[in-house]
Design an enzyme around this catalytic site. Sequence first.
Site, PDB file in Angstrom:
ATOM      1  N   LYS A  87      22.287  39.970  43.234  1.00  0.00           N
ATOM      2  CA  LYS A  87      20.899  39.937  43.735  1.00  0.00           C
ATOM      3  C   LYS A  87      19.892  39.463  42.676  1.00  0.00           C
ATOM      4  O   LYS A  87      18.987  38.701  42.987  1.00  0.00           O
ATOM      5  CB  LYS A  87      20.493  41.312  44.268  1.00  0.00           C
ATOM      6  CG  LYS A  87      21.228  41.669  45.560  1.00  0.00           C
ATOM      7  CD  LYS A  87      20.696  42.961  46.136  1.00  0.00           C
ATOM      8  CE  LYS A  87      21.459  43.311  47.395  1.00  0.00           C
ATOM      9  NZ  LYS A  87      20.878  44.466  48.110  1.00  0.00           N
ATOM     10  N   ASP A 123      15.353  43.877  51.695  1.00  0.00           N
ATOM     11  CA  ASP A 123      15.785  45.274  51.496  1.00  0.00           C
ATOM     12  C   ASP A 123      14.623  46.250  51.702  1.00  0.00           C
ATOM     13  O   ASP A 123      14.760  47.263  52.385  1.00  0.00           O
ATOM     14  CB  ASP A 123      16.354  45.477  50.089  1.00  0.00           C
ATOM     15  CG  ASP A 123      17.748  44.878  49.947  1.00  0.00           C
ATOM     16  OD1 ASP A 123      18.457  44.773  50.964  1.00  0.00           O
ATOM     17  OD2 ASP A 123      18.125  44.527  48.815  1.00  0.00           O
TER      18      ASP A 123
END
Length: 308
Positions: A87, A123
């Site tokens: 990420k 997220d």
Amino acid sequence: MKEFYTLADLKKWKTTAPDIAPAIRLGIFGDPVAHSLSPQIQNAALQACGLDLQYAPFQIHADELGTALRLLPGLGFVGVNLTVPHKVAAAGLVDELDPAAKQAGAINTIRVEGGKLLGFNTDGSGFARAIRQEFSVDLRDLRVLLLGAGGGAGRAIARQCAVEGCERLVLVNRTFEKAEQLADELRSSFQEARVLGPVARLEAVEWTEAALRFQIANIDLLINATSLGMRRSDPPVLADSLLAPHLMVYDTIYTPARTILMHAAVEAGARAANGLSMLLHQGALSFETWFDRDAPLEAMRKALKLPL
Ligand code: ATR
């Protein structure tokens, strides 16, 4: 379909891919990746929308990420998701970052557009939607305590709490310095005064039973973003006696579906939910990023076997 594909497969995609139907044009890059539930929910979404494409898992090592990403535009990919350990690295490899991704310094979604890689992070907003769905409340109205503020999930959640302007945010982490540092990063979002009683709007506190007991009396939502609870042998995240009926408890863990923390919370008379709703909503937001249309939430939820 293989269990997962690799960089070697991507490099010879023009010979690997023609046999696969529907065509793979989306996927998730991770290492490990075989356990990921994303293919399940995204393929259900593609099917429900009548899109004749397929989403596949790709096991890509950390040192292969740049090469793998650069192959995507030429292969006609719509986009990919990124999971552990990619990420943060991926945020530095794409051509453009949307503002939320830039702020987070990490991405979980890439859209391929005009030969470019555009980076997004769903997220945090997925978490906000999950809380609204599970407890019918908005983050901005809540006083929040976050256990595990130093991990990837914890940081995304903390940042979203700041973006939404939650009433109060208490950051707790085994390694205290990480919670302190995050509090420093978020301080500018918590300047506005609120009527809260004898507590600060934003603080990092030590992980001790006494400190937690005091804080829990002054919060509404308790979140577990540590990795504790994934293994049966894990100790409880916190003592059962700290849990109280006024709490909403959100555990980012979802295996087992009724986590150890959820069980203890319900026993204490609190409301509790597991992390599947966060997975669902971040996936739905990725789908919306790729296709500029609402995600078929019910089909995706069914694919995760969540109650409707
Ligand atoms: P990441 O999400 O970045 O991959 P991780 O290693 O999975 O990180 O850890 C996620 C969170 O769980 C971190 O906040 C970590 O605390 P530290 O920052 O102190 O490492 C927390 N964590 C992991 N194991 C823990 C344990 N046994 N007790 C308390 N917290 C723990």
